[in-house]
Design a protein around this motif. Structure first.
Motif, PDB file in Angstrom:
ATOM      1  N   TYR A   1      65.019  55.432  94.083  1.00  0.00           N
ATOM      2  CA  TYR A   1      65.021  56.889  94.224  1.00  0.00           C
ATOM      3  C   TYR A   1      64.426  57.609  93.011  1.00  0.00           C
ATOM      4  O   TYR A   1      64.564  58.815  92.883  1.00  0.00           O
ATOM      5  CB  TYR A   1      66.462  57.389  94.392  1.00  0.00           C
ATOM      6  CG  TYR A   1      67.008  57.349  95.800  1.00  0.00           C
ATOM      7  CD1 TYR A   1      66.488  56.497  96.759  1.00  0.00           C
ATOM      8  CD2 TYR A   1      68.072  58.165  96.162  1.00  0.00           C
ATOM      9  CE1 TYR A   1      67.019  56.458  98.036  1.00  0.00           C
ATOM     10  CE2 TYR A   1      68.610  58.142  97.442  1.00  0.00           C
ATOM     11  CZ  TYR A   1      68.079  57.275  98.371  1.00  0.00           C
ATOM     12  OH  TYR A   1      68.602  57.245  99.628  1.00  0.00           O
TER      13      TYR A   1
ATOM     14  N   SER B   1      76.894  60.747  96.624  1.00  0.00           N
ATOM     15  CA  SER B   1      76.531  59.519  95.918  1.00  0.00           C
ATOM     16  C   SER B   1      75.454  58.781  96.705  1.00  0.00           C
ATOM     17  O   SER B   1      75.272  59.006  97.912  1.00  0.00           O
ATOM     18  CB  SER B   1      77.750  58.617  95.786  1.00  0.00           C
ATOM     19  OG  SER B   1      78.094  58.085  97.056  1.00  0.00           O
ATOM     20  N   GLY B   2      74.749  57.887  96.024  1.00  0.00           N
ATOM     21  CA  GLY B   2      73.764  57.075  96.722  1.00  0.00           C
ATOM     22  C   GLY B   2      74.401  56.190  97.776  1.00  0.00           C
ATOM     23  O   GLY B   2      73.783  55.880  98.794  1.00  0.00           O
TER      24      GLY B   2
ATOM     25  N   LYS C   1      76.022  52.664  86.538  1.00  0.00           N
ATOM     26  CA  LYS C   1      74.903  53.611  86.476  1.00  0.00           C
ATOM     27  C   LYS C   1      74.049  53.264  85.265  1.00  0.00           C
ATOM     28  O   LYS C   1      74.312  53.712  84.166  1.00  0.00           O
ATOM     29  CB  LYS C   1      75.418  55.053  86.396  1.00  0.00           C
ATOM     30  CG  LYS C   1      74.297  56.096  86.358  1.00  0.00           C
ATOM     31  CD  LYS C   1      74.822  57.514  86.518  1.00  0.00           C
ATOM     32  CE  LYS C   1      75.772  57.908  85.412  1.00  0.00           C
ATOM     33  NZ  LYS C   1      76.170  59.340  85.507  1.00  0.00           N
TER      34      LYS C   1
ATOM     35  N   LEU D   1      69.376  55.455  87.069  1.00  0.00           N
ATOM     36  CA  LEU D   1      69.191  56.913  87.175  1.00  0.00           C
ATOM     37  C   LEU D   1      70.329  57.583  86.414  1.00  0.00           C
ATOM     38  O   LEU D   1      71.238  58.173  86.999  1.00  0.00           O
ATOM     39  CB  LEU D   1      69.175  57.329  88.650  1.00  0.00           C
ATOM     40  CG  LEU D   1      68.160  56.588  89.535  1.00  0.00           C
ATOM     41  CD1 LEU D   1      68.202  57.125  90.959  1.00  0.00           C
ATOM     42  CD2 LEU D   1      66.746  56.673  88.970  1.00  0.00           C
TER      43      LEU D   1
ATOM     44  N   ASP E   1      74.567  54.641  90.492  1.00  0.00           N
ATOM     45  CA  ASP E   1      73.346  54.317  91.241  1.00  0.00           C
ATOM     46  C   ASP E   1      73.349  52.894  91.800  1.00  0.00           C
ATOM     47  O   ASP E   1      72.428  52.501  92.498  1.00  0.00           O
ATOM     48  CB  ASP E   1      72.093  54.556  90.394  1.00  0.00           C
ATOM     49  CG  ASP E   1      72.086  53.763  89.089  1.00  0.00           C
ATOM     50  OD1 ASP E   1      72.406  52.565  89.130  1.00  0.00           O
ATOM     51  OD2 ASP E   1      71.754  54.349  88.046  1.00  0.00           O
TER      52      ASP E   1
ATOM     53  N   SER F   1      71.688  49.966  95.971  1.00  0.00           N
ATOM     54  CA  SER F   1      71.070  50.352  94.699  1.00  0.00           C
ATOM     55  C   SER F   1      69.996  51.391  94.981  1.00  0.00           C
ATOM     56  O   SER F   1      69.106  51.164  95.800  1.00  0.00           O
ATOM     57  CB  SER F   1      70.435  49.159  93.990  1.00  0.00           C
ATOM     58  OG  SER F   1      69.706  49.611  92.849  1.00  0.00           O
TER      59      SER F   1
ATOM     60  N   GLY G   1      68.305  52.716  92.344  1.00  0.00           N
ATOM     61  CA  GLY G   1      67.475  52.732  91.152  1.00  0.00           C
ATOM     62  C   GLY G   1      66.750  51.419  90.928  1.00  0.00           C
ATOM     63  O   GLY G   1      66.062  51.238  89.927  1.00  0.00           O
TER      64      GLY G   1
END
Length: 347
Positions: A159, A176-177, A205, A208, A215, A234, A236
């Motif tokens: 992302y 949240s992701g 994290k 990101l 992330d 994930s 990132g």
């Protein structure tokens, strides 16, 4: 044949995928587009041969058009509840993109609005229309790999450019992701193995770091019938996008994703017994699969059929809310460090 007339709220890429699917459906007709970015809305409308007078920057004006039978809502998740409630109150059928909402309260309100309106209310869980996942579910249901004992799915999606900074709508602390994107993997496993009974999760994290949420998340899950599983998310990671999923059964294994033109099946006890010195369970069987990881054509067809033939939608508000509930339980486990039993009750 009377065509079902659609309005699409948003002119994003996903919204335009829905517009294309509506235009391809011989029982549907695209009538209006809305986006707060007028230039973007006009460009999308022109792409699908809609005149400028059918373009809006206020979705409430679109809802005032009596000819419109149904709307597709592809806006940021934070807006889903209000837009869904307003659309249903205006007498429109609603297809709302995933995740249904970011809180249990919003999900409950949307379900009530749908049930009180008498209109069709569907949540866009697009993985249920991905050819590879549909084939996997079909093979599992037919007993092709025996009794399931372990399932896993991942949502790996970088992302970095999708969320370039903390000002992006996806950077909302409530989104949240795991809930925003990972709900795809959660819903897929729910669809195949049933509602998770208990979850345990960890997160970090490291990619990101400007986001207010983690992330990377991994969750271990207990499903009905003694099945266990895992969801990895994930947003990132440095790799190509994938939703690789694996399903282990007593007689075989299925590996499927939404970016590969085949599904892989390993199966014990084939008639030949062995091949070039390999046991049958070691020889992969490749099923050709259409590549269509965002099959809005299938999703719109399902929605149109439900409206035209007065049938129940395949993924209603309660299904959408159950996926949100399971995802929120994972986030609670990350926060508490303890196992959590998802609460699927809707009041």
């Amino acid at each position: 044949m009377k065509k079902i007339k659609f309005g699409v709220i948003s002119a994003s890429g996903m919204a335009q995928n829905h517009m294309a699917a509506i235009c391809e459906n011989n029982r549907a007709e695209l009538k209006a587009v809305c986006d707060i970015d007028l230039e973007k809305a006009l460009a999308a409308a022109a792409k699908f041969s809609l005149p400028p007078e059918n373009v809006y920057t206020d979705y409430r004006l679109l809802l005032e058009r009596e000819e419109i039978d149904a709307v597709v809502i592809c806006t940021p998740d934070q807006l889903h509840r209000q837009m869904t409630e307003d659309s249903l109150a205006a007498g429109k059928h609603v297809l709302c993109e995933k995740p249904m909402a970011l809180t249990r309260e919003d999900c409950s309100a949307m379900i009530r609005a749908g049930e009180e309106s008498g209109k069709k209310f569907m949540i866009g869980q697009i993985c249920r229309y991905t050819p590879g996942f549909q084939k996997a579910r079909e093979l599992i249901a037919s007993g092709e790999i025996g009794e399931l004992f372990y399932v896993e799915s991942e949502y790996a999606h970088d992302y970095e450019k999708v969320i370039p900074d903390a000002g992006n709508w996806r950077a909302d602390p409530k989104r949240s992701g795991f809930l925003g994107g990972g709900c795809h993997a959660v819903d897929l496993l729910r669809w195949i193995a049933g509602d998770p009974i208990e979850v345990m999760a960890y997160a970090n994290k490291k990619m990101l770091t400007y986001l207010p949420t983690d992330d990377c998340t991994i969750s271990i899950m207990k499903f009905p019938n003694g099945v266990i599983g895992k969801v990895f998310v994930s947003i990132g990671c440095k790799r190509n996008y994938t939703m690789r999923s694996v399903f282990y059964g007593s007689r075989g294994t299925i590996i499927a994703d939404n970016t590969t033109p085949s599904l892989t099946l390993f199966k014990a006890g084939l008639e030949q017994g062995s091949f070039l010195g390999c046991e049958s369970k070691e020889v992969p069987i490749l099923y050709p699969i259409a590549l269509n990881n965002h099959n809005t054509v299938g999703e719109i067809e399902d929605f149109v059929t439900a409206i035209a033939e007065d049938k129940a939608v395949s993924t209603d508000g309660r299904q959408g809310a159950a996926t949100v509930a399971a995802s929120l339980a994972v986030l609670e486990s990350v926060k508490t460090g303890l196992p959590v039993k998802p609460d699927y009750t809707i009041e």
